[in-house]
Motif scaffolding. Structure first.
Motif, short mmCIF file in Angstrom:
data_model
loop_
_atom_site.label_atom_id
_atom_site.label_comp_id
_atom_site.label_asym_id
_atom_site.label_seq_id
_atom_site.Cartn_x
_atom_site.Cartn_y
_atom_site.Cartn_z
N PHE A 29 22.95 -7.95 21.80
CA PHE A 29 23.36 -7.12 20.68
C PHE A 29 24.29 -5.99 21.11
O PHE A 29 24.52 -5.06 20.35
CB PHE A 29 22.15 -6.58 19.94
N HIS A 144 21.47 -4.30 15.38
CA HIS A 144 22.24 -4.98 14.32
C HIS A 144 22.79 -3.96 13.32
O HIS A 144 23.97 -4.00 12.97
CB HIS A 144 21.36 -6.01 13.62
N GLY A 149 26.71 -5.43 12.12
CA GLY A 149 26.93 -6.87 12.12
C GLY A 149 27.99 -7.37 13.09
O GLY A 149 28.19 -8.56 13.23
#
Length: 179
Positions: A29, A144, A149
């Protein structure tokens, strides 16, 4: 914004699998580094380094004898601290504020009971729901939200293995020239 993660209170006999997942989630991430505090786990660190080298990028893992030392240095260097907990402000609200602040971020994920001094040192105590759940899921959801995103668009330099999204089966490019 550079994102690092600090995993508190790793325990060799109990936490190897979950801490490995925290490391891999941090990397996937968009974090550039993770610090492991608690019991030193050389094998876990080597496994994470190996995975990172096969899938690319410059992710680093470092053992930290003093988690407060990491936190204090981070803050002294101008970074901000986000502590993931179920007792903080809601992640979906706070992530925008953290992103807009633009400072380098140290995200703290706990192990067993987190000491009060960690809550006090944090610039943001952030709740990913107000219910007990996994530090892996908290980290993934917060990163996130923080990335808005964009983690789906991350490219990792010099991968040996590159997974190509496909609806069925496995599609993996093997880049032998990177070894």
């Amino acid at each position: 914004m550079d994102v690092n993660v600090l995993r508190l209170d790793h325990r060799l006999k109990r936490d190897t699998r979950i801490t490995t997942h925290v490391c891999l989630t941090a990397r996937a991430f968009g974090a550039s580094k993770i610090y492991l505090a608690g019991e030193k786990d050389t094998q876990l660190m080597e496994n994470v380094k190996d995975t990172a080298s096969r899938f690319g990028g410059n992710f680093k893992i470092e053992y930290a004898e003093s988690y407060m030392g990491v936190i204090n240095k981070w803050k002294a260097d101008g970074g901000k601290v986000v502590h993931l907990t179920m007792y903080g402000t809601q992640a979906h609200i706070t992530a925008t504020e953290v992103r807009e602040d633009g400072s380098d971020i140290l995200i703290i994920v706990g192990g067993s009971k987190v000491p009060r001094k960690v809550y006090k040192a944090a610039d943001w105590n952030v709740s990913v729901t107000t219910q007990p759940h996994s530090e892996v899921s908290s980290l993934a959801i917060f990163q996130h939200l923080l990335m808005d995103g964009k983690e789906f668009d991350l490219e990792f330099e010099n991968p040996v293995l590159e997974v190509i999204p496909t609806a069925y089966g496995k599609n993996v490019n093997v880049h032998n020239e990177n070894r």
